[in-house]
Each structure stands twice: as structure tokens, then as C-alpha cells.
Design a protein around this motif. Sequence first.
Motif, short mmCIF file in Angstrom:
data_model
loop_
_atom_site.label_atom_id
_atom_site.label_comp_id
_atom_site.label_asym_id
_atom_site.label_seq_id
_atom_site.Cartn_x
_atom_site.Cartn_y
_atom_site.Cartn_z
N GLU A 100 0.83 -1.21 0.00
CA GLU A 100 0.00 0.00 0.00
C GLU A 100 0.87 1.26 0.00
N LYS A 101 1.94 1.25 0.78
CA LYS A 101 2.86 2.39 0.81
C LYS A 101 3.55 2.53 -0.54
N LEU A 102 3.96 1.40 -1.11
CA LEU A 102 4.59 1.40 -2.43
C LEU A 102 3.65 1.97 -3.48
N SER A 103 2.38 1.55 -3.42
CA SER A 103 1.38 2.00 -4.38
C SER A 103 1.19 3.51 -4.32
N ILE A 104 1.08 4.06 -3.13
CA ILE A 104 0.91 5.51 -2.95
C ILE A 104 2.09 6.27 -3.55
N SER A 105 3.29 5.77 -3.28
CA SER A 105 4.51 6.42 -3.78
C SER A 105 4.57 6.39 -5.30
N ARG A 106 4.24 5.23 -5.91
CA ARG A 106 4.32 5.10 -7.36
C ARG A 106 3.22 5.90 -8.07
N LYS A 107 2.06 6.04 -7.46
CA LYS A 107 0.99 6.82 -8.07
C LYS A 107 1.36 8.30 -8.12
N LEU A 158 7.36 2.00 -15.68
CA LEU A 158 6.92 2.21 -14.30
C LEU A 158 5.96 1.12 -13.85
N GLN A 159 5.13 0.65 -14.78
CA GLN A 159 4.22 -0.44 -14.44
C GLN A 159 4.98 -1.73 -14.15
N LEU A 160 5.97 -2.03 -14.98
CA LEU A 160 6.78 -3.22 -14.76
C LEU A 160 7.53 -3.12 -13.43
N LYS A 161 8.09 -1.96 -13.18
CA LYS A 161 8.85 -1.74 -11.95
C LYS A 161 7.95 -1.90 -10.72
N THR A 162 6.72 -1.38 -10.80
CA THR A 162 5.79 -1.48 -9.69
C THR A 162 5.41 -2.93 -9.41
N LEU A 163 5.10 -3.69 -10.46
CA LEU A 163 4.74 -5.09 -10.30
C LEU A 163 5.91 -5.91 -9.75
N GLN A 164 7.10 -5.60 -10.22
CA GLN A 164 8.28 -6.31 -9.74
C GLN A 164 8.49 -6.07 -8.24
N ASP A 165 8.33 -4.83 -7.82
CA ASP A 165 8.55 -4.51 -6.40
C ASP A 165 7.44 -5.07 -5.52
N ILE A 166 6.22 -5.19 -6.07
CA ILE A 166 5.16 -5.87 -5.33
C ILE A 166 5.52 -7.34 -5.13
N ALA A 167 6.10 -7.94 -6.16
CA ALA A 167 6.55 -9.33 -6.04
C ALA A 167 7.53 -9.48 -4.89
N ILE A 168 8.48 -8.56 -4.80
CA ILE A 168 9.47 -8.60 -3.72
C ILE A 168 8.80 -8.46 -2.37
N PHE A 222 -3.54 12.51 -14.62
CA PHE A 222 -4.66 11.65 -14.22
C PHE A 222 -4.55 10.26 -14.83
N ILE A 223 -4.23 10.20 -16.12
CA ILE A 223 -4.16 8.92 -16.84
C ILE A 223 -3.08 8.02 -16.26
N ASN A 224 -1.89 8.57 -16.08
CA ASN A 224 -0.79 7.75 -15.57
C ASN A 224 -1.02 7.29 -14.14
N ARG A 225 -1.59 8.19 -13.33
CA ARG A 225 -1.89 7.81 -11.95
C ARG A 225 -2.92 6.69 -11.92
N SER A 226 -3.93 6.79 -12.77
CA SER A 226 -4.96 5.76 -12.85
C SER A 226 -4.38 4.43 -13.33
N ALA A 227 -3.47 4.50 -14.30
CA ALA A 227 -2.86 3.28 -14.84
C ALA A 227 -2.05 2.55 -13.79
N ILE A 228 -1.27 3.31 -13.01
CA ILE A 228 -0.47 2.69 -11.95
C ILE A 228 -1.37 2.16 -10.84
N ASN A 229 -2.45 2.87 -10.55
CA ASN A 229 -3.39 2.40 -9.54
C ASN A 229 -3.97 1.04 -9.93
N ASP A 230 -4.36 0.88 -11.20
CA ASP A 230 -4.92 -0.38 -11.68
C ASP A 230 -3.90 -1.52 -11.60
N VAL A 231 -2.66 -1.21 -12.00
CA VAL A 231 -1.60 -2.23 -11.98
C VAL A 231 -1.28 -2.63 -10.54
#
Length: 270
Positions: free
Chosen positions: A103-110, A138-148, A235-244
Motif C-alpha cells: 500500500e505504501k509502495l502504491s501511494i509512492s508510485r501513483k 513504471l508499471q513493470l517496476k511497480t509489479l516487480q517490487d510488489i513481487a518482492i 490523471f491517466i498515468n496515476r490511474s494506470a499505476i493504480n490499476d496495476v
Amino acid sequence: MTETKEWLTEELTKVEVWEKDQSDLWFWERLGRLPFKLIDKWTPAIIQEKMGVMIDELGQYVQTGGSYLSSVSSLSSYYPDQSIQSLEDTAKLPITTMDQAVEKLSISRKKLAAIQGASTGIGGIFTLTIDIPLLLGLQLKTLQDIAICYGYNPYEKEERLFIVKCLQFVSADIVGKNAILVQLSKFDDKDVSVKREVLSELQGWREVVFTFRDQLGWKKLFQMIPLAGLIFGAFINRSAINDVAEAGMMLYRKRKIIDRLSTIQTTKES
């Protein structure tokens, strides 16, 4: 909190409810894709070229990880009350602690995505060609860090394949989502043919790339307008990262819950 079988089963049910709710997005996804389908033949060549670059980038990511791979230490700030030295340490944490870190990671990436979208949206279509590959990265990086965060190792090629399937899930229509959920539910099976099937269905990465483009659809059209693209881009990029981030959290959370339930069952049998 002790992770009992009852608690894990209840949390697994919550994830399965989320999976069923994904069917509600079908109409809006089709509507969002329509404008891009209509103007596809008029899409500037430079953007089409960027799609080709993205195909190569995804292939390279699965094979080597490219420049996206990061270490557990780089994510240690999301565990302020824990001593995290290795991936094995994160894998042993309670699921609730993992959830909080994601959740913290998600807020930072958005926040980062909003800034990126705004800065690349200023120039309209001219900077849109920069924004598309940056957003994918950024989407790949976010998913990778969620995996970690959930104790999975993106340095492993098979894990990077799971990450790309998560990205594909976000961009897919309802039929595609159901198919991907079936594939991912078998991902941890020891049967090697299951992973080979997942790999073959990526169809040379093109399916992921073009559904990625279509999923942005009409949203990116507004970003082509100079200056106005600043607002739409953020708005678009923030929404995209939120979905991912949401999809990544749910899909990895499900894997971890099933893994813990399996461990409890094995312990009882022994």
C-alpha cells in the motif's frame, strides 16, 4: 496476529470476490478501446514505432530483467518496524505486513506516475511518444517490487513471466481476464508445461502491447492536446499505476495465501 487456516481462507475468499468483480469492467473497457480502433490507421508512425520498441522491451524484460530489477534493500523503507536483509526475510513476514508495504509502495508510485504524466503531457503528441514507454517501465517496476514485497524473486525468469501476465491482466477484456486467472491459478504447479503454455499465449508479446495501447484508448487521445495534456497526463498515468498496483497486490496476495494454506495442510499431515 497468527495466520490461522480460518483467517487465510477468509482472506482468500476476499481476493476471489475481487476477481469476480473484474467482469463489471467489460463494457467500459470496450468503450475505451473504440476510439483507438477507429483511428488506428491514422496513428502517427512514430507512435507505432514506439509500440515496436515496447515489444522488444517486454521480451528483454522476461529474458534478463533489463534495467528494472531492484534489490530488497531498496524497498526496506516500506518496512519501518522490520529488519529486512534478504528476500527470505520478506517471505516470512505476516501477510498483513506485506499488504501494508504494498500500500505504501502504491501511494509512492501513483505520485510518481502523476508527475511523470504531467511533465510528458505538456507537449501533447510530441511528448506522448516519450510517455508511453516510460509508463510501461513504471508499471513493470511497480509489479516487480510488489513481487518482492510478497517474498517472490523477480530475478527468476519465471517470476518475470508472472509479472508480464499481471500486466496483461490489467489490459485484457473480461474473456481475457478469465483466461489469465485460470493460467495464474496453476502458475505454481510443478508441471513445467503449465509455464510453457503461459509463455506461448503471450504471442510474441504483441498481445500485451496492443491491449496495453487499446486500454489507454481515448484517455491518451486527450493527452495529445498541448498543455491540456498536463492535466490528462497526470490523471491517466496515476490511474494506470493504480490499476496495476491493485491487480498486482491481489494476484500476489492470493499466491501467498494459497502458499500459507498449503504449508498448514502439509504440517498437519506430517
